[in-house]
Design a protein around this motif. Structure first.
Motif, mmCIF file in Angstrom:
data_model
loop_
_atom_site.group_PDB
_atom_site.id
_atom_site.type_symbol
_atom_site.label_atom_id
_atom_site.label_comp_id
_atom_site.label_asym_id
_atom_site.label_seq_id
_atom_site.Cartn_x
_atom_site.Cartn_y
_atom_site.Cartn_z
ATOM 1 N N ARG A 107 41.380 51.085 49.316
ATOM 2 C CA ARG A 107 41.380 50.157 48.187
ATOM 3 C C ARG A 107 40.401 50.607 47.111
ATOM 4 O O ARG A 107 39.220 50.821 47.383
ATOM 5 C CB ARG A 107 41.017 48.756 48.659
ATOM 6 N N ASP A 141 39.528 48.725 43.957
ATOM 7 C CA ASP A 141 39.777 47.454 43.293
ATOM 8 C C ASP A 141 39.166 47.416 41.899
ATOM 9 O O ASP A 141 38.084 47.957 41.661
ATOM 10 C CB ASP A 141 39.192 46.308 44.124
ATOM 11 N N ALA A 142 39.874 46.770 40.984
ATOM 12 C CA ALA A 142 39.340 46.543 39.643
ATOM 13 C C ALA A 142 38.061 45.717 39.744
ATOM 14 O O ALA A 142 37.912 44.906 40.668
ATOM 15 C CB ALA A 142 40.381 45.826 38.785
ATOM 16 N N PRO A 163 42.107 41.185 39.218
ATOM 17 C CA PRO A 163 43.160 42.013 38.628
ATOM 18 C C PRO A 163 44.330 41.186 38.110
ATOM 19 O O PRO A 163 44.604 40.090 38.589
ATOM 20 C CB PRO A 163 43.604 42.892 39.798
ATOM 21 N N LEU A 182 48.609 45.056 40.571
ATOM 22 C CA LEU A 182 48.120 46.006 41.567
ATOM 23 C C LEU A 182 49.162 47.108 41.739
ATOM 24 O O LEU A 182 50.370 46.832 41.792
ATOM 25 C CB LEU A 182 47.876 45.304 42.900
ATOM 26 N N HIS A 184 41.871 50.454 36.174
ATOM 27 C CA HIS A 184 40.864 49.397 36.238
ATOM 28 C C HIS A 184 40.559 48.860 34.846
ATOM 29 O O HIS A 184 40.391 47.640 34.661
ATOM 30 C CB HIS A 184 39.586 49.928 36.887
ATOM 31 N N SER A 232 44.327 47.005 39.957
ATOM 32 C CA SER A 232 43.757 47.611 41.158
ATOM 33 C C SER A 232 44.736 48.615 41.749
ATOM 34 O O SER A 232 45.947 48.569 41.476
ATOM 35 C CB SER A 232 43.434 46.542 42.203
ATOM 36 N N THR A 233 44.236 49.530 42.573
ATOM 37 C CA THR A 233 45.103 50.462 43.292
ATOM 38 C C THR A 233 44.767 50.421 44.775
ATOM 39 O O THR A 233 43.595 50.501 45.158
ATOM 40 C CB THR A 233 44.970 51.911 42.794
ATOM 41 N N TRP A 234 45.803 50.294 45.594
ATOM 42 C CA TRP A 234 45.663 50.380 47.047
ATOM 43 C C TRP A 234 46.583 51.476 47.539
ATOM 44 O O TRP A 234 47.774 51.497 47.212
ATOM 45 C CB TRP A 234 46.058 49.055 47.726
ATOM 46 N N VAL A 260 48.375 42.201 50.236
ATOM 47 C CA VAL A 260 48.140 41.857 48.830
ATOM 48 C C VAL A 260 48.311 40.362 48.621
ATOM 49 O O VAL A 260 47.486 39.697 47.975
ATOM 50 C CB VAL A 260 49.107 42.634 47.913
ATOM 51 N N GLU A 294 45.456 38.158 49.926
ATOM 52 C CA GLU A 294 44.215 38.191 49.146
ATOM 53 C C GLU A 294 44.379 37.680 47.726
ATOM 54 O O GLU A 294 43.479 37.039 47.187
ATOM 55 C CB GLU A 294 43.660 39.617 49.114
ATOM 56 N N HIS A 295 45.528 37.962 47.108
ATOM 57 C CA HIS A 295 45.674 37.695 45.670
ATOM 58 C C HIS A 295 46.783 36.712 45.321
ATOM 59 O O HIS A 295 46.979 36.434 44.127
ATOM 60 C CB HIS A 295 45.938 39.004 44.929
#
Length: 207
Positions: free
Chosen positions: A8, A10-11, A15, A18, A55, A60-62, A89, A92-93
């Motif tokens: 991960r 993350d921004a 975010p 993603l 970012h 974000s990038t996973w 994802v 969490e989001h």
């Protein structure tokens, strides 16, 4: 490895979208994917390179690491792993828009799991798309595909044909010619990174 894993980046703040990065694999193999995997390492390098610009745009990038390397006839393993990552994802989001960024087998996996409600589009790099792969999961999604003319592992012609079939259901489609480059994204690396970055941003902005 009994479960897939995520790298991960993350921004720094909450975010707005993603990018789920899916690496390549091979036609048949039950070997586990470890840190020495060239396919995983290529996409990890791309993730590190494009993450700062993503970012800055609130994305974000996973990076998903599959349990095993192979598609193994049905693609069940990588598809299950990608859906597992999409569930993470969501946990969490919530309903965060997701762009699937896949190389080779990762692009093929993306085309099968794009029906997840979070997914807004697919960016395929040197995709391994076959004539019998369905396009139904891409309904209402944005599709971008980039392929080199001298790819001897997967086929730019098949990618064009897949994109043409997807036009009937997708929200938008685009094919990007990478010129005289092969499959592994080891030549014109900045160009591959640039098309990945620009395409993820464009799909996220259209969502």
């Amino acid at each position: 490895m009994s479960t897939p894993s995520l790298t991960r980046l993350d921004a720094p703040s909450a975010p707005r979208a993603l990018a789920l990065v899916l690496h390549g694999g091979t036609q048949r193999s039950s070997d586990p994917v470890d840190g020495r995997s060239a396919s995983w390492r290529r996409m990890a390098a791309m993730q590190r390179r494009i993450a700062p610009d993503l970012h800055a745009a609130g994305i974000s990038t996973w990076l998903l690491r599959y349990r095993v390397r192979g598609w193994n006839t049905t693609g069940r393993g990588p598809q299950e792993d990608a859906r597992w990552a999409l569930d993470r994802v969501r946990e969490e989001h919530g309903p965060l828009p997701v762009v699937l960024l896949g190389h080779s087998m990762g692009a093929r996996t993306s085309a099968y799991v794009a029906d997840d409600p979070a997914v807004v589009g697919v960016v395929g790099l040197a995709p391994w798309w076959q004539p019998d792969d369905p396009v139904g999961a891409l309904a209402g999604r944005h599709v971008v595909a980039a392929h080199g003319r001298t790819d001897k592992i997967t086929s730019a012609r098949m990618t064009r044909a897949f994109v043409q079939r997807a036009e009937a259901v997708a929200a938008s489609t685009e094919f990007v010619s990478m010129g005289r480059v092969g499959h592994y994204m080891l030549r014109r690396i900045p160009a591959w990174n640039d098309v990945a970055l620009r395409s993820v941003l464009a799909v996220a902005d259209r969502a």
